[in-house]
Scaffold this motif. Structure first.
Motif, PDB file in Angstrom:
ATOM      1  N   GLY A  79       0.795  -1.228   0.000  1.00  0.00           N
ATOM      2  CA  GLY A  79       0.000   0.000   0.000  1.00  0.00           C
ATOM      3  C   GLY A  79       0.824   1.273   0.000  1.00  0.00           C
ATOM      4  N   HIS A  80       2.156   1.155  -0.127  1.00  0.00           N
ATOM      5  CA  HIS A  80       3.047   2.324  -0.175  1.00  0.00           C
ATOM      6  C   HIS A  80       2.781   3.099  -1.464  1.00  0.00           C
ATOM      7  N   ALA A  81       2.215   4.308  -1.360  1.00  0.00           N
ATOM      8  CA  ALA A  81       1.862   5.092  -2.540  1.00  0.00           C
ATOM      9  C   ALA A  81       3.097   5.433  -3.359  1.00  0.00           C
ATOM     10  N   LEU A  82       3.004   5.223  -4.659  1.00  0.00           N
ATOM     11  CA  LEU A  82       4.099   5.545  -5.573  1.00  0.00           C
ATOM     12  C   LEU A  82       3.982   6.998  -6.038  1.00  0.00           C
ATOM     13  N   PRO A  83       5.099   7.643  -6.341  1.00  0.00           N
ATOM     14  CA  PRO A  83       5.067   9.049  -6.769  1.00  0.00           C
ATOM     15  C   PRO A  83       4.585   9.173  -8.215  1.00  0.00           C
ATOM     16  N   ALA A  84       3.340   9.532  -8.399  1.00  0.00           N
ATOM     17  CA  ALA A  84       2.738   9.582  -9.735  1.00  0.00           C
ATOM     18  C   ALA A  84       3.464  10.560 -10.648  1.00  0.00           C
ATOM     19  N   GLU A  85       3.876  11.695 -10.104  1.00  0.00           N
ATOM     20  CA  GLU A  85       4.543  12.694 -10.936  1.00  0.00           C
ATOM     21  C   GLU A  85       5.893  12.188 -11.433  1.00  0.00           C
ATOM     22  N   ASP A  86       6.615  11.459 -10.595  1.00  0.00           N
ATOM     23  CA  ASP A  86       7.907  10.901 -11.027  1.00  0.00           C
ATOM     24  C   ASP A  86       7.701   9.912 -12.176  1.00  0.00           C
ATOM     25  N   TRP A  87       6.657   9.084 -12.072  1.00  0.00           N
ATOM     26  CA  TRP A  87       6.418   8.111 -13.132  1.00  0.00           C
ATOM     27  C   TRP A  87       5.872   8.775 -14.397  1.00  0.00           C
ATOM     28  N   ASP A  88       5.148   9.883 -14.257  1.00  0.00           N
ATOM     29  CA  ASP A  88       4.776  10.672 -15.433  1.00  0.00           C
ATOM     30  C   ASP A  88       6.026  11.163 -16.161  1.00  0.00           C
ATOM     31  N   GLU A  89       6.982  11.665 -15.382  1.00  0.00           N
ATOM     32  CA  GLU A  89       8.226  12.160 -15.972  1.00  0.00           C
ATOM     33  C   GLU A  89       9.008  11.028 -16.630  1.00  0.00           C
ATOM     34  N   PHE A  90       8.979   9.841 -16.017  1.00  0.00           N
ATOM     35  CA  PHE A  90       9.639   8.684 -16.623  1.00  0.00           C
ATOM     36  C   PHE A  90       9.048   8.413 -18.004  1.00  0.00           C
ATOM     37  N   TYR A  91       7.718   8.403 -18.097  1.00  0.00           N
ATOM     38  CA  TYR A  91       7.072   8.152 -19.388  1.00  0.00           C
ATOM     39  C   TYR A  91       7.424   9.245 -20.402  1.00  0.00           C
ATOM     40  N   GLU A  92       7.385  10.497 -19.973  1.00  0.00           N
ATOM     41  CA  GLU A  92       7.680  11.598 -20.885  1.00  0.00           C
ATOM     42  C   GLU A  92       9.129  11.559 -21.364  1.00  0.00           C
ATOM     43  N   ARG A  93      10.000  11.042 -20.534  1.00  0.00           N
ATOM     44  CA  ARG A  93      11.423  10.975 -20.891  1.00  0.00           C
ATOM     45  C   ARG A  93      11.740   9.788 -21.792  1.00  0.00           C
ATOM     46  N   THR A  94      11.058   8.658 -21.571  1.00  0.00           N
ATOM     47  CA  THR A  94      11.410   7.427 -22.277  1.00  0.00           C
ATOM     48  C   THR A  94      10.393   6.996 -23.329  1.00  0.00           C
ATOM     49  N   GLY A  95       9.135   7.439 -23.173  1.00  0.00           N
ATOM     50  CA  GLY A  95       8.071   6.953 -24.056  1.00  0.00           C
ATOM     51  C   GLY A  95       7.607   5.551 -23.710  1.00  0.00           C
ATOM     52  N   ILE A  96       8.103   4.989 -22.608  1.00  0.00           N
ATOM     53  CA  ILE A  96       7.734   3.636 -22.193  1.00  0.00           C
ATOM     54  C   ILE A  96       6.524   3.722 -21.264  1.00  0.00           C
ATOM     55  N   PRO A  97       5.423   3.046 -21.592  1.00  0.00           N
ATOM     56  CA  PRO A  97       4.222   3.126 -20.749  1.00  0.00           C
ATOM     57  C   PRO A  97       4.429   2.485 -19.383  1.00  0.00           C
ATOM     58  N   VAL A  98       3.609   2.930 -18.430  1.00  0.00           N
ATOM     59  CA  VAL A  98       3.706   2.478 -17.041  1.00  0.00           C
ATOM     60  C   VAL A  98       2.322   2.057 -16.558  1.00  0.00           C
ATOM     61  N   ILE A  99       2.253   0.872 -15.963  1.00  0.00           N
ATOM     62  CA  ILE A  99       1.046   0.414 -15.262  1.00  0.00           C
ATOM     63  C   ILE A  99       1.448   0.174 -13.819  1.00  0.00           C
ATOM     64  N   MET A 100       0.849   0.913 -12.901  1.00  0.00           N
ATOM     65  CA  MET A 100       1.114   0.694 -11.483  1.00  0.00           C
ATOM     66  C   MET A 100       0.252  -0.446 -10.968  1.00  0.00           C
ATOM     67  N   ASP A 101       0.881  -1.403 -10.307  1.00  0.00           N
ATOM     68  CA  ASP A 101       0.149  -2.418  -9.545  1.00  0.00           C
ATOM     69  C   ASP A 101      -0.008  -1.852  -8.136  1.00  0.00           C
ATOM     70  N   ALA A 102      -1.126  -1.160  -7.927  1.00  0.00           N
ATOM     71  CA  ALA A 102      -1.397  -0.522  -6.634  1.00  0.00           C
ATOM     72  C   ALA A 102      -2.534  -1.251  -5.934  1.00  0.00           C
ATOM     73  N   ALA A 103      -2.437  -2.566  -5.895  1.00  0.00           N
ATOM     74  CA  ALA A 103      -3.541  -3.428  -5.455  1.00  0.00           C
ATOM     75  C   ALA A 103      -4.216  -2.924  -4.192  1.00  0.00           C
ATOM     76  N   GLY A 104      -3.441  -2.659  -3.132  1.00  0.00           N
ATOM     77  CA  GLY A 104      -4.042  -2.298  -1.861  1.00  0.00           C
ATOM     78  C   GLY A 104      -4.102  -0.821  -1.577  1.00  0.00           C
ATOM     79  N   ALA A 105      -3.746   0.028  -2.540  1.00  0.00           N
ATOM     80  CA  ALA A 105      -3.573   1.465  -2.275  1.00  0.00           C
ATOM     81  C   ALA A 105      -4.725   2.326  -2.767  1.00  0.00           C
ATOM     82  N   PHE A 106      -5.917   1.730  -2.932  1.00  0.00           N
ATOM     83  CA  PHE A 106      -7.087   2.544  -3.270  1.00  0.00           C
ATOM     84  C   PHE A 106      -7.780   2.959  -1.976  1.00  0.00           C
ATOM     85  N   PRO A 107      -8.125   4.259  -1.823  1.00  0.00           N
ATOM     86  CA  PRO A 107      -8.124   5.299  -2.852  1.00  0.00           C
ATOM     87  C   PRO A 107      -7.034   6.348  -2.696  1.00  0.00           C
TER      88      PRO A 107
END
Length: 385
Positions: A146-174
């Motif tokens: 349930g440790h929340a991942l930094p969404a903005e960092d992963w947005d920047e990763f996608y913008e830098r690499t063009g590689i899509p990201v799917i977070m497995d945030a099974a227990g971290a809703f909402p």
């Protein structure tokens, strides 16, 4: 789940009571809609999307697609990205087997990465190193415990690499934020903080991706024709009813879990050097309370707690590298070596403690007292860490 042989259970689901569900079940009786995106499932779609935290720079509202399970959410999200067979998916080796299984069922190739020693998660810096060393088509970081991942960092990763990201945030809703470019899969299993019995969500701000997930969850139908093979993974009206009732009480559930988390943090703080808790996360919520033992093996501590009627679990342990189904999977560690040193070190040391809204402060005190005594008995005064 619960085991009556233990006085203090490791998990106790906290779902709506029957009287809260009755009005919603009566609506189902009236409409006689039980599945196939009925009115309650449609209402839950809107309610779930509204619970997603705001994300800086995200102009489009999130789409929340309800599905039959968290595992289905992972597989549908992967299929919706349309990767070619054999494409490589980077994921941490510390996680639930569903993500590696989903990749394999989609004809993709999992690649196991290492994790940060503090957060126990795959970071964007580690992912950047990995994609320089291998032809990675998609990255699947895990919101471990349930440790929340930094969404903005992963947005920047996608913008830098063009590689899509799917977070497995099974227990971290909402509380897990959904970025501009990142897709998130959630589980709504009974043991999760937002439990509905069984269910999942795929959440994205991409209109096209959300529509493709909906289509794939309904056999691939589009305007009465199957445009591509899909699955039958729609959420039933009964599960949506529980979801709507749970949404009205989730703030109280999360407040109680936070009370328990803080109580553990305060009582385990004097044991610094012998035990530690997962660090970081914004907000610092957890779906599971896991400690790392520095002075003894987790199995030995579990046995000691068990003798005192305290149930524990070793979630994610052993890591995915030890499962026979995944022993062929490539390891991509630091400096592109085929070794995952942090995962290997954490595996024997992580232990899940009782963590649920039914715990009293006295329960937490008892658990921590047994932990402290067990460490003291295992290490004479002159030999303590």
């Amino acid at each position: 789940m619960t085991d009556e042989s233990h006085a203090i259970h490791v998990l106790v689901p906290d779902l709506p009571k029957a009287n809260a569900l009755t009005p919603l079940l009566e609506r189902i009786d009236k409409t006689r809609r039980y599945a196939n995106s009925g009115p309650l499932a449609q209402a839950f779609t809107q309610v779930a999307a509204a619970l997603i935290p705001a994300t800086q720079g995200a102009n489009a509202p999130p789409h929340a697609v309800p599905v039959a399970s968290g595992s289905a959410a992972l597989e549908l999200a992967l299929r919706a990205h349309g990767l070619p067979p054999g494409a490589k998916v980077l994921m941490p080796a510390l996680g639930f087997p569903a993500m590696a299984s989903a990749a394999l069922r989609c004809g993709l190739v999992p690649v196991f990465a290492d994790i940060s020693p503090g957060s126990w998660t795959l970071t964007t810096h580690m992912a950047l190193d990995a994609v320089r060393a291998a032809d990675i088509a998609l990255v699947m970081p895990v919101a471990a415990y349930g440790h929340a991942l930094p969404a903005e960092d992963w947005d920047e990763f996608y913008e830098r690499t063009g590689i899509p990201v799917i977070m497995d945030a099974a227990g971290a809703f909402p509380w897990q934020a959904v970025g501009r470019n990142v897709c998130v899969a959630f589980s709504l299993h009974a043991t999760k903080p937002f439990g509905i019995g069984e269910g999942g969500l795929v959440v994205t701000r991409d209109d096209v991706l959300a529509e493709r997930v909906r289509r794939l969850a309904d056999h691939g139908f589009s305007h009465g024709l199957v445009s591509e093979p899909g699955l039958n993974c729609k959420m039933s009206e009964f599960h949506a009813a529980v979801g709507l009732a749970q949404a009205g009480r989730i703030d109280g559930v999360l407040a109680e879990l936070e009370r328990v988390r803080i109580a553990y943090a305060e009582r385990l703080a004097p044991l610094v050097g012998a035990v530690s808790l997962q660090r970081g996360g914004t907000p610092p919520r957890r779906s599971l309370l896991v400690m790392r033992l520095h002075a003894m093996a987790a199995d030995d501590m579990a046995a000691a707690l068990g003798r005192h009627g305290i149930q524990t679990r070793r979630w994610y342990c052993p890591p995915l590298t030890a499962h026979p189904a995944f022993r062929h999977v490539r390891l991509l560690g630091p400096d592109a070596v085929a070794r995952l040193p942090v995962t290997d070190a954490l595996g024997p040391t992580l232990l899940g403690l009782p963590y649920h809204t039914s715990l009293t402060d006295a329960d937490v005190a008892e658990v921590c007292a047994v932990i402290e005594r067990t460490i003291a008995e295992s290490h004479p005064p002159g030999d303590r860490p």
